[in-house]
Design an enzyme around this catalytic site. Structure first.
Site, PDB file in Angstrom:
ATOM      1  N   TYR A 101       0.846  -1.194   0.000  1.00  0.00           N
ATOM      2  CA  TYR A 101       0.000   0.000   0.000  1.00  0.00           C
ATOM      3  C   TYR A 101       0.879   1.240   0.000  1.00  0.00           C
ATOM      4  O   TYR A 101       1.829   1.333   0.791  1.00  0.00           O
ATOM      5  CB  TYR A 101      -0.896   0.008   1.256  1.00  0.00           C
ATOM      6  CG  TYR A 101      -1.669   1.294   1.429  1.00  0.00           C
ATOM      7  CD1 TYR A 101      -2.955   1.413   0.923  1.00  0.00           C
ATOM      8  CD2 TYR A 101      -1.090   2.400   2.070  1.00  0.00           C
ATOM      9  CE1 TYR A 101      -3.656   2.607   1.044  1.00  0.00           C
ATOM     10  CE2 TYR A 101      -1.785   3.586   2.193  1.00  0.00           C
ATOM     11  CZ  TYR A 101      -3.062   3.685   1.673  1.00  0.00           C
ATOM     12  OH  TYR A 101      -3.744   4.863   1.788  1.00  0.00           O
ATOM     13  N   GLU A 189      -3.405   7.625  -3.809  1.00  0.00           N
ATOM     14  CA  GLU A 189      -3.282   6.300  -3.186  1.00  0.00           C
ATOM     15  C   GLU A 189      -3.115   5.222  -4.253  1.00  0.00           C
ATOM     16  O   GLU A 189      -3.822   5.227  -5.260  1.00  0.00           O
ATOM     17  CB  GLU A 189      -4.566   6.037  -2.383  1.00  0.00           C
ATOM     18  CG  GLU A 189      -4.542   4.766  -1.577  1.00  0.00           C
ATOM     19  CD  GLU A 189      -5.883   4.559  -0.865  1.00  0.00           C
ATOM     20  OE1 GLU A 189      -5.999   5.008   0.281  1.00  0.00           O
ATOM     21  OE2 GLU A 189      -6.800   3.971  -1.470  1.00  0.00           O
TER      22      GLU A 189
END
Ligand code: GDP
Ligand code: MN
Length: 375
Positions: A101, A189
């Site tokens: 991530y 993101e």
């Protein structure tokens, strides 16, 4: 402002961040054609402006053009968090060895940008953030100075143990940060940032949000705006000149003035209730606005009672009262309503309402307590 994954992928690519080949489809046949062209296994992904698509069945693999047709058809029939799927992205699928991530957002309390890195990415990232926050490494960056490369390098090396991967991840993060600053983003993101081979990392999903107050500086970003970002009632409210935001609760609110509207939501929460919306009818006292506001609010099936909180300055309480009567008649409203009026033409407004059988609360606390009890 939010943009779709396919738009975010294009922006990432402008900044030199790669993701597997993809195209956009608006019908199952188009999805099948793209799958045939890409060849091998593809992933078909709903393009909606809400998170958690994977968990909602909006992301599926297909091993042939035929299967892509079927999978796309299923996805087009979905409503993800109430939003119908109108476009799907068809991308070359890659084998995932590990999901990382990478994220950048603003930490308002710290007044800094925060870079977040984790070796446990994927669809459970929200749960991870809640239950195992220590598995997400955070690095705060002074937006005037930018990230210290040495510091960032060290942080990245702690998550991406393999030096080859660590070099790539550092490069990607620096590019994300440049995008974040240059385009006035509130979020950039990549999740998953996938390890797809012994020394390959690639972006399989992208989410980018922009600071609404910065979009005016970027006409190329404004062009990406999808009116679907707003719910149907938010679009109607915008057209009617009302400030309106949909929320999750069951108490519909009509208030004049943004400050009083915020305070009203706070007081509802204080007494254990949940507002269904933020609504500022503004400073004018046009009974039609009250009618429109009631129409929009009561079209939301979650609303179990309505709270009207008016501080009459320029707004006249008698006009508001007349608007309420008009709306109740025209819309055949059956929902319980709690009203509090104070200020200009207060006695006249109250008289109009009391004559028609409404109970008018004496003050804000009493009104809010009553509406919370009602729901
Ligand atoms: P989200 O649920 O909206 O975040 O959608 P994502 O694009 O992140 O996809 C959800 C999950 O689907 C990912 O975490 C992956 O596990 C899986 N996924 C996405 N793309 C691929 C792919 O190309 N190949 C494989 N095997 N799985 C994928
Ligand atoms: Mn994702």
């Amino acid at each position: 402002m939010k943009i779709h994954e396919y738009q975010a992928r294009s922006l990432l690519s402008e900044y030199g961040i790669k993701s597997p080949a993809w195209e956009l489809a608006q019908t199952p046949q188009q999805a099948a054609d793209i799958a045939g062209k890409i060849g091998g296994t593809v992933v078909v992904k709903a393009q909606v402006l809400v998170g958690g698509r994977g968990k909602a069945g909006g992301v599926k693999l297909a091993h042939s053009a035929q299967e892509a047709f079927k999978v796309a058809k299923d996805i087009f029939s979905l409503h993800i968090k109430d939003i119908p799927v109108r476009k799907v992205l068809v991308a070359k699928s890659v084998d995932i060895l590990q999901e990382y991530y990478l994220g950048i957002t603003v930490d308002r309390a710290m007044k800094k940008a925060v870079l977040m890195i984790s070796a446990a990415g994927g669809v459970e990232i929200e749960e991870l953030a809640k239950n195992n926050p220590e598995k997400i490494l955070k690095l705060y960056v002074d937006p005037l100075k930018g990230p210290s490369e040495a510091e960032l390098k060290k942080a990245v090396a702690g998550v991406f143990i393999d030096p080859e991967l660590s070099v790539q991840a550092l490069d990607t993060l620096l590019k994300m940060y440049r995008l974040f600053i240059e385009k006035d983003c509130s979020l950039v993101e990549i999740n998953p940032y996938a390890k797809s081979g012994p020394d390959t990392l690639i972006a399989l999903d992208a989410k980018i949000n922009f600071d609404d107050n910065g979009v005016f500086k970027h006409p190329e970003i404004e062009r990406l705006r999808d009116p679907e970002e707003l719910t149907a009632d938010e679009v109607r409210a915008r057209e009617a000149g009302l400030s309106f935001v949909n929320l999750d609760g069951n108490i519909g609110c009509i208030v004049n003035g943004a400050g009083l509207a915020m305070a009203t939501m706070d007081v509802i929460k204080l007494f254990g209730g949940e507002p269904a919306n933020f609504l500022d009818v503004g400073g004018s006292s046009n009974p039609n606005k009250v009618l429109l506001a009631l129409e929009i609010i009561t079209s939301n099936k979650k609303v179990k009672a309505v709270l009207i909180n008016i501080f009459g300055g320029i707004t006249r309480c008698d006009d508001v009262a007349n608007g309420i009567l008009m709306a109740v008649k025209k819309l055949d409203l059956k929902l319980p309503m709690v009203i509090r009026l104070i200020g200009t033409k207060e006695p006249e407004g109250k008289e109009i309402l009391v004559k028609s059988g409404f109970v008018v609360a004496e003050n804000m606390e009493e009104a809010v307590k009553r509406v919370v009890e009602l729901v």
